[in-house]
Write a protein that holds these residues in place. Structure first.
Motif, PDB file in Angstrom:
ATOM      1  N   TYR A 171       0.841  -1.205   0.000  1.00 28.97           N
ATOM      2  CA  TYR A 171       0.000   0.000   0.000  1.00 28.97           C
ATOM      3  C   TYR A 171       0.873   1.250   0.000  1.00 28.97           C
ATOM      4  O   TYR A 171       0.643   2.188  -0.781  1.00 28.97           O
ATOM      5  CB  TYR A 171      -0.927  -0.027   1.216  1.00 28.97           C
ATOM      6  CG  TYR A 171      -1.450   1.320   1.638  1.00 28.97           C
ATOM      7  CD1 TYR A 171      -2.324   2.048   0.831  1.00 28.97           C
ATOM      8  CD2 TYR A 171      -1.066   1.883   2.858  1.00 28.97           C
ATOM      9  CE1 TYR A 171      -2.800   3.291   1.220  1.00 28.97           C
ATOM     10  CE2 TYR A 171      -1.545   3.118   3.256  1.00 28.97           C
ATOM     11  CZ  TYR A 171      -2.405   3.815   2.438  1.00 28.97           C
ATOM     12  OH  TYR A 171      -2.875   5.054   2.822  1.00 28.97           O
ATOM     13  N   THR A 185      -6.950   1.663   1.446  1.00 30.38           N
ATOM     14  CA  THR A 185      -6.998   0.253   1.840  1.00 30.38           C
ATOM     15  C   THR A 185      -8.418  -0.073   2.291  1.00 30.38           C
ATOM     16  O   THR A 185      -9.175   0.812   2.673  1.00 30.38           O
ATOM     17  CB  THR A 185      -6.040  -0.074   3.008  1.00 30.38           C
ATOM     18  OG1 THR A 185      -6.474   0.622   4.182  1.00 30.38           O
ATOM     19  CG2 THR A 185      -4.619   0.298   2.679  1.00 30.38           C
ATOM     20  N   GLY A 196      -5.607  -3.135  -1.188  1.00 30.88           N
ATOM     21  CA  GLY A 196      -5.376  -1.744  -1.540  1.00 30.88           C
ATOM     22  C   GLY A 196      -6.304  -1.395  -2.683  1.00 30.88           C
ATOM     23  O   GLY A 196      -6.797  -2.282  -3.385  1.00 30.88           O
TER      24      GLY A 196
END
Length: 278
Positions: A171, A185, A196
């Motif tokens: 992420y 997320t 993500g």
């Protein structure tokens, strides 16, 4: 009561994380509409994830892709998609990083080659809701029943791209790689970062609600919002009354005007009764 506009998140609000829709929620929505109120879904789901049993409820409209698509009474008010160039860059980056993903489009959900096998562990975590034993049987096919495999992933009709996080670093790396886009997320109950997602910036549920209210020539003073997750906080904060589900996360419960029961404990129906919507 004046005619109200009611905005409902889908996952964790209208349905639980096993895609189960309580009959009480359907009854609440129909009674509200009979009383002259309008009910819209406001969801991260693309149109392709609004399965027949959800659409059959008969909503007045839909805000999807966390605000990238707006429809009212069958009319498209807005649709914003990633450019084909952005989509190709994201797809190539995810492939090079070895991450499995799917593209969210109003024309379907399009998965990477190994999403079905890699996704088993992640969707079981996603559906692990109140320690229900059925979570162990969840697969990408049960959570995403209409997922399409084997199609080209270079497309120009993509609202959002979701990808399985092998670690939280994925992420952070995506945030760094795509600074001009919105990287977030999401997960199931408890909101653990399992996936993500990448979408256009300057789009969220509250912005989309304003755009819809402008289209309808309605005031924000006549709105209710229902949600369970951090992504719902902007719309609960923006609408006149924000209601958190009993199964919601700590942050949304702290800021909500009212906390109702959980999805599976008839939370929507009980809140509609409490506010005399029905």
């Amino acid at each position: 009561m004046n005619s109200k506009i009611i905005f409902l998140d889908v996952d964790g609000t209208l349905v639980d994380y096993h895609n189960h829709l309580p009959e009480s929620a359907v009854q609440a929505i129909h009674k509200a509409q009979e009383n002259g109120h309008q009910v819209y879904t406001v969801t991260g789901r693309a149109k392709a994830e609004m399965y027949a049993y959800i659409l059959a409820i008969g909503f007045d409209g839909y805000i999807g892709g966390n605000g990238s698509c707006i429809e009212s009474k069958g009319q498209v008010v807005k649709e914003k998609t990633l450019s084909a160039e952005d989509t190709q860059q994201i797809v190539d980056w995810l492939k090079n990083r070895g991450l499995e993903f799917y593209l969210e489009s109003n024309n379907g959900l399009f998965a990477s080659e190994n999403f079905a096998s890699r996704g088993v562990k992640t969707v079981q975590e996603y559906t692990a809701y109140k320690d229900k034993p059925s979570a162990q049987y969840a697969t990408p096919a049960t959570v995403f029943p209409d997922m399409i495999y084997g199609e080209s992933l270079y497309r120009g009709d993509v609202n959002k791209i979701s990808f399985i996080l092998d670690s939280y670093d994925d992420y952070l790396a995506a945030q760094e790689k795509f600074p001009s886009l919105k990287v977030g997320t999401w997960g199931g109950a408890g909101e653990k970062a399992l996936f993500g997602d990448i979408a256009l910036k300057d789009i969220d549920k509250a912005v989309a609600i304003d755009e819809l209210l402008d289209f309808l020539a309605k005031n924000v003073e006549d709105t209710f919002a229902f949600g369970d997750a951090k992504v719902d906080i902007p719309m609960l904060d923006h609408c006149q009354i924000g209601v958190a589900m009993g199964n919601g996360g700590k942050e949304i419960k702290e800021m909500a005007d009212y906390i109702t029961a959980s999805v599976e404990d008839d939370g929507l129906y009980k809140a509609f009764e409490h506010f005399q919507i029905i």
